[in-house]
Write an enzyme that holds these catalytic residues in place. Structure first.
Site, PDB file in Angstrom:
ATOM      1  N   GLY A  78       0.862  -1.185   0.000  1.00  0.00           N
ATOM      2  CA  GLY A  78       0.000   0.000   0.000  1.00  0.00           C
ATOM      3  C   GLY A  78       0.895   1.230   0.000  1.00  0.00           C
ATOM      4  N   LEU A  79       0.339   2.350   0.403  1.00  0.00           N
ATOM      5  CA  LEU A  79       1.141   3.568   0.348  1.00  0.00           C
ATOM      6  C   LEU A  79       2.395   3.461   1.204  1.00  0.00           C
ATOM      7  CD1 LEU A  79      -1.594   6.303   0.153  1.00  0.00           C
ATOM      8  CD2 LEU A  79       0.100   5.678  -1.562  1.00  0.00           C
ATOM      9  N   GLY A 138       4.001   0.633   2.267  1.00  0.00           N
ATOM     10  CA  GLY A 138       4.925  -0.391   1.776  1.00  0.00           C
ATOM     11  C   GLY A 138       5.553  -0.017   0.444  1.00  0.00           C
ATOM     12  N   ARG A 143     -13.640  13.469  13.826  1.00  0.00           N
ATOM     13  CA  ARG A 143     -14.541  12.342  13.573  1.00  0.00           C
ATOM     14  C   ARG A 143     -15.157  11.741  14.831  1.00  0.00           C
ATOM     15  NH1 ARG A 143     -10.760   9.566   8.922  1.00  0.00           N
ATOM     16  NH2 ARG A 143     -11.216  11.180   7.398  1.00  0.00           N
ATOM     17  N   ARG A 166      -7.656   9.821  14.889  1.00  0.00           N
ATOM     18  CA  ARG A 166      -6.899  10.356  13.753  1.00  0.00           C
ATOM     19  C   ARG A 166      -7.697  11.449  13.056  1.00  0.00           C
ATOM     20  NH1 ARG A 166      -7.017   9.596   8.298  1.00  0.00           N
ATOM     21  NH2 ARG A 166      -8.295   7.707   8.291  1.00  0.00           N
TER      22      ARG A 166
HETATM   23  C1  LIG Z   1     -12.747   3.997   2.374  1.00  0.00           C
HETATM   24  C2  LIG Z   1     -11.534   4.657   2.968  1.00  0.00           C
HETATM   25  C3  LIG Z   1     -11.187   5.938   2.597  1.00  0.00           C
HETATM   26  C4  LIG Z   1     -10.068   6.549   3.155  1.00  0.00           C
HETATM   27  N1  LIG Z   1      -9.753   7.832   2.785  1.00  0.00           N
HETATM   28  C5  LIG Z   1      -8.662   8.417   3.325  1.00  0.00           C
HETATM   29  C6  LIG Z   1      -8.293   9.747   2.943  1.00  0.00           C
HETATM   30  O1  LIG Z   1      -8.938  10.387   2.121  1.00  0.00           O
HETATM   31  N2  LIG Z   1      -7.203  10.291   3.508  1.00  0.00           N
HETATM   32  C7  LIG Z   1      -6.430   9.617   4.418  1.00  0.00           C
HETATM   33  O2  LIG Z   1      -5.439  10.163   4.890  1.00  0.00           O
HETATM   34  N3  LIG Z   1      -6.748   8.359   4.770  1.00  0.00           N
HETATM   35  C8  LIG Z   1      -7.829   7.739   4.250  1.00  0.00           C
HETATM   36  N4  LIG Z   1      -8.142   6.465   4.623  1.00  0.00           N
HETATM   37  C9  LIG Z   1      -7.201   5.688   5.441  1.00  0.00           C
HETATM   38  C10 LIG Z   1      -6.037   5.205   4.555  1.00  0.00           C
HETATM   39  O3  LIG Z   1      -6.536   4.839   3.290  1.00  0.00           O
HETATM   40  C11 LIG Z   1      -5.291   4.023   5.134  1.00  0.00           C
HETATM   41  O4  LIG Z   1      -5.009   4.236   6.476  1.00  0.00           O
HETATM   42  C12 LIG Z   1      -3.979   3.821   4.399  1.00  0.00           C
HETATM   43  O5  LIG Z   1      -4.181   3.780   3.006  1.00  0.00           O
HETATM   44  C13 LIG Z   1      -3.286   2.555   4.852  1.00  0.00           C
HETATM   45  O6  LIG Z   1      -2.134   2.377   4.061  1.00  0.00           O
HETATM   46  P1  LIG Z   1      -1.099   1.254   4.408  1.00  0.00           P
HETATM   47  O7  LIG Z   1      -0.042   1.305   3.360  1.00  0.00           O
HETATM   48  O8  LIG Z   1      -0.692   1.369   5.821  1.00  0.00           O
HETATM   49  O9  LIG Z   1      -1.928  -0.120   4.283  1.00  0.00           O
HETATM   50  P2  LIG Z   1      -2.803  -0.736   3.092  1.00  0.00           P
HETATM   51  O10 LIG Z   1      -3.020   0.186   1.974  1.00  0.00           O
HETATM   52  O11 LIG Z   1      -3.986  -1.348   3.753  1.00  0.00           O
HETATM   53  O12 LIG Z   1      -1.888  -1.883   2.522  1.00  0.00           O
HETATM   54  C14 LIG Z   1      -1.673  -3.081   3.224  1.00  0.00           C
HETATM   55  C15 LIG Z   1      -0.769  -3.954   2.383  1.00  0.00           C
HETATM   56  O13 LIG Z   1      -0.337  -5.050   3.161  1.00  0.00           O
HETATM   57  C16 LIG Z   1      -0.525  -6.247   2.477  1.00  0.00           C
HETATM   58  N5  LIG Z   1      -0.705  -7.284   3.480  1.00  0.00           N
HETATM   59  C17 LIG Z   1      -1.463  -7.256   4.603  1.00  0.00           C
HETATM   60  N6  LIG Z   1      -1.299  -8.368   5.312  1.00  0.00           N
HETATM   61  C18 LIG Z   1      -0.428  -9.133   4.632  1.00  0.00           C
HETATM   62  C19 LIG Z   1       0.139 -10.410   4.853  1.00  0.00           C
HETATM   63  N7  LIG Z   1      -0.119 -11.121   5.932  1.00  0.00           N
HETATM   64  N8  LIG Z   1       0.984 -10.898   3.912  1.00  0.00           N
HETATM   65  C20 LIG Z   1       1.288 -10.181   2.790  1.00  0.00           C
HETATM   66  N9  LIG Z   1       0.800  -8.964   2.550  1.00  0.00           N
HETATM   67  C21 LIG Z   1      -0.050  -8.450   3.464  1.00  0.00           C
HETATM   68  C22 LIG Z   1      -1.694  -6.011   1.556  1.00  0.00           C
HETATM   69  O14 LIG Z   1      -1.627  -6.917   0.481  1.00  0.00           O
HETATM   70  C23 LIG Z   1      -1.435  -4.559   1.158  1.00  0.00           C
HETATM   71  O15 LIG Z   1      -0.512  -4.543   0.092  1.00  0.00           O
HETATM   72  C24 LIG Z   1      -9.289   5.855   4.097  1.00  0.00           C
HETATM   73  C25 LIG Z   1      -9.646   4.569   4.483  1.00  0.00           C
HETATM   74  C26 LIG Z   1     -10.776   3.983   3.947  1.00  0.00           C
HETATM   75  C27 LIG Z   1     -11.180   2.644   4.457  1.00  0.00           C
END
Ligand SMILES: Cc1cc2nc3c(=O)[nH]c(=O)nc-3n(C[C@H](O)[C@H](O)[C@H](O)COP(=O)(O)OP(=O)(O)OC[C@H]3O[C@@H](n4cnc5c(N)ncnc54)[C@H](O)[C@@H]3O)c2cc1C
Length: 659
Positions: A43-44, A46, A331, A457
């Site tokens: 995700g963002l 990683g 929120r 948050r």
């Molecule tokens: C509908 C929605 C809208 C949102 N809008 C906003 C916004 O406008 N602004 C804002 O700041 N935030 C927003 N958020 C929050 C934000 O999107 C998330 O907090 C953020 O994108 C999380 O990013 P991340 O990289 O931490 O994890 P994620 O994007 O969840 O990525 C997780 C990664 O880990 C991998 N993974 C997980 N477990 C395993 C495993 N066991 N083995 C291998 N791979 C694994 C997945 O495949 C994925 O690639 C929103 C959230 C939601 C639900």
């Protein structure tokens, strides 16, 4: 003695990060080529971390369970990303972003981390613009901003209602560039099922190839968990269906502390639950609160259609209760206020568990503005409506379309019905200033860690944090650890520790497959979700939490004796994947309740009914609870609490007020 060392650098708050960056140990380019880093998650957090580390010269392996990194849940983010650029000249600054974030988190986050986040926020926007992220722009070309909750400035950068998607495409391009150059090896459709520990350090992972079902061993001098949040413990949430806690939970069981697990964000503007057939809830972005007004009828149990309720019979309860911030209160506050109105009998819609989010006034305001721009001196009501709707469409069109597709109602003509839903988890793996967990060599980034957001948050700050962690923090902080690893050669994955770790994973899978019970995995997940929502959701009490813990323990027993998983272990088997994740949610849910029970105060998203002000606001207890609760796993249902004291040396800690 506490086992917590947050490693916050010495010096004044504003200088900590600058000084740290200039003095942290470096790894020379030749040595970087011999150091391997496993990044779990694309995700963002990683993708940005992997791309940046590979760009620096490290050998990186990236894992995700989706078929492409682009499908990480980050893609769902709608509303925007914060940065203290002060493009609006409305008084923003690094200090104000820092202050808003600490206050928004109800004084339960670490000052040094939050200040660093605010400092690097501007760089994130520059980086993303350089990658080609199409942020919305003003007519003159400057990037456009809007407001999110808990602030009085406009600092949110956005790309219509698809900010996450555009940012992820940017990070993904950077990642793929490194894949193309051979610096990153990408493993899609792989699920990490355990951390491999050697001599007390994280040295790799065991992953399951989700297509073949084979288990694999992967070495890393360091392992980064960027695996997102665990809101799906509630079954119904706005998270992607696949989001889960497994990676973080396995790390927890190997010794990584889990911090503030009970801090859950319940987002105020989601499409209400419509029945028990649902598996997912839909967010209507907080950006909609910029222009939308939230109200309920003044009359209890009013059954009239929204458009038939006259203006003076509407209660714009957020504007009434919080005149300074109005519809843009944080929120946690907006969610509780909606619940309060619905519980008191003023809810709308058939379920009566909804409030209105109304664009009628905004459409007229924008329509009149357009008429002025176009020199129309006597526009008709229809013309104003038409032009106003065009502006709203430009700003929020995809969100309005989404609402219409799901509910069958046109939000340009009738107010949307919204209700709070589980959205984000502030809790996560405990990390120090370097983003390292309590396991040496194991890091957590993005939503997977607990840092920065305290007990609540602020909107648009998750994307900021994930990208700050990946692009700007870890590339420096990992040097502090890897500089001392340069003489350590990669361990063979045939070594006894790897073999034993794989066997433990394999045994667990076989245990699950051999239960051969009668109930599908979803049965348990739904039941857990209901317990969590009812007793550890928007309101919590000592009695409810004690009941929840007992209920969850009973559900765990039932799961391990009666779950039915069709198919085979050594094959593509989505039910097996789900079973493993739900097994972990069942344990996490219990810890969340333990944490919520232990915290005898209300703060941010953690609202204990026993601790509230006369106005129904969260009542903190700073004398006894100004700490991060970091839980150490000590065997089934046994957890030891470690406290990281929170010191506020640069901010005056106060009762939060948005009035
Ligand atoms: C509908 C929605 C809208 C949102 N809008 C906003 C916004 O406008 N602004 C804002 O700041 N935030 C927003 N958020 C929050 C934000 O999107 C998330 O907090 C953020 O994108 C999380 O990013 P991340 O990289 O931490 O994890 P994620 O994007 O969840 O990525 C997780 C990664 O880990 C991998 N993974 C997980 N477990 C395993 C495993 N066991 N083995 C291998 N791979 C694994 C997945 O495949 C994925 O690639 C929103 C959230 C939601 C639900």
């Amino acid at each position: 003695m506490t086992k917590i060392d947050s490693k916050i650098p010495e010096g004044s708050l504003a200088e900590k990060w600058t000084k740290y960056r200039s003095s942290v140990s470096l790894v020379n380019p030749a040595n970087k080529r011999n150091l391997e880093i496993v990044v779990v998650g694309s995700g963002l957090a990683g993708a940005s971390a992997a791309a940046s580390l590979a760009e620096l010269g490290y050998k990186v392996k990236v894992f995700c369970f989706q078929d492409s990194p682009r499908r990480a849940h980050s893609i769902a983010a709608q509303g925007g990303i914060n940065a203290a650029k002060n493009y609006q000249n409305d008084g923003d600054s690094v200090h104000r972003l820092f202050y808003d974030t600490i206050k928004g988190g109800d004084y339960r986050s670490r000052e040094a981390n939050v200040h660093r986040l605010a400092e690097v926020s501007s760089g994130i926007i520059d980086q993303c613009v350089a990658q080609g992220v199409p942020f919305a722009r003003e007519y003159g070309g400057l990037l456009s901003n809007r407001s999110f909750g808990g602030t009085q400035v406009q600092r949110t950068f956005y790309a219509a209602g698809q900010t996450g998607q555009q940012l992820l495409l940017g990070a993904y391009s950077a990642l793929q560039r490194q894949v193309g150059m051979g610096n990153i090896e990408l493993f899609t459709r792989h699920e990490m099922l355990d951390v491999v520990m050697i001599d007390g350090k994280a040295r790799g992972i065991i992953a399951r190839d989700l297509v073949s079902g084979n288990l694999e061993r992967h070495f890393g001098h360091a392992v980064l968990l960027c695996t997102g949040g665990y809101g799906n413990v509630f079954y119904l949430s706005t998270n992607a269906m696949g989001s889960n806690v497994t990676a973080a939970w396995k790390a927890h069981k190997k010794g990584a502390f889990f911090a503030n697990p009970c801090y859950t964000q319940i987002h105020p503007t989601c499409i209400p639950v419509s029945g028990d057939h649902q598996s997912k809830l839909t967010l209507m972005s907080e950006s909609l609160r910029n222009d939308g007004r939230i109200w309920v009828p003044k009359k209890e149990n009013d059954t009239r259609k929204a458009n038939l309720i006259p203006e003076d019979e509407r209660d714009y309860y957020l504007e009434r209760r919080y005149p300074a911030f109005g519809n843009l209160v944080p929120r946690d506050i907006a969610s509780r206020a909606a619940k309060e109105r619905c519980d008191a009998g003023f809810g709308v819609g058939t379920s009566k568990m909804a409030v209105y989010l109304d664009y009628a006034a905004a459409i007229i305001r924008y329509g009149k503005g357009e008429a002025n721009k176009r020199n129309m001196h006597h526009p008709s009501d229809e013309e104003i409506q038409l032009m106003g709707k065009e502006v709203v469409k430009e700003k929020y069109g995809n969100l309005f379309d989404m609402y219409k597709q799901i509910t069958g109602e046109d939000p340009y003509d009738v107010p949307m019905r919204i209700y709070p839903a589980v959205h984000y988890t502030m809790g996560g793996l405990w990390v120090d200033y370097n983003l390292m967990t309590s396991i040496p060599g194991l890091y957590a980034l993005g939503e997977a860690n607990f840092s920065d957001h305290g007990a609540n948050r602020l909107g648009a700050s998750a994307l900021m944090q994930g990208l700050a962690d990946g692009y700007f923090v870890i590339p420096y902080t990992i040097g502090a650890y890897l500089a001392s690893e340069i003489s350590n050669k990669a361990t063979s994955t045939d070594s006894a520790d790897f073999v034993a770790a794989e066997k433990a994973v394999s045994d667990k899978i076989n245990l699950l497959m051999n239960i051969k019970g009668s109930k599908p995995v979803d049965y348990f997940h739904k039941k857990l979700g209901l317990i969590m929502w009812d007793k550890c959701g928007m309101a919590r009490s000592e009695k409810g939490l004690k009941e929840a813990i007992a209920d969850i323990q009973a559900l765990q027993k039932e799961f391990w004796s009666d779950v039915r998983i069709p198919g085979e272990a050594n094959n593509f088997n989505p039910e097996l994947e789900k079973a493993g994740r739900v097994a972990d949610f069942l344990e996490l849910g219990e810890l969340m309740c333990v944490d919520a029970l232990d915290r005898n105060e209300s703060c941010g998203g953690h609202f204990r009914e026993e601790y509230q002000t006369e106005d129904g606001e969260a009542l903190r207890d700073d004398v006894n609870y100004a700490y991060v609760a970091a839980w150490e796993y000590q065997g089934a249902s046994k957890y030891q609490l470690h406290k990281e004291e929170l010191k506020y040396e640069n901010i005056k800690i106060a009762q939060r007020s948005y009035k």
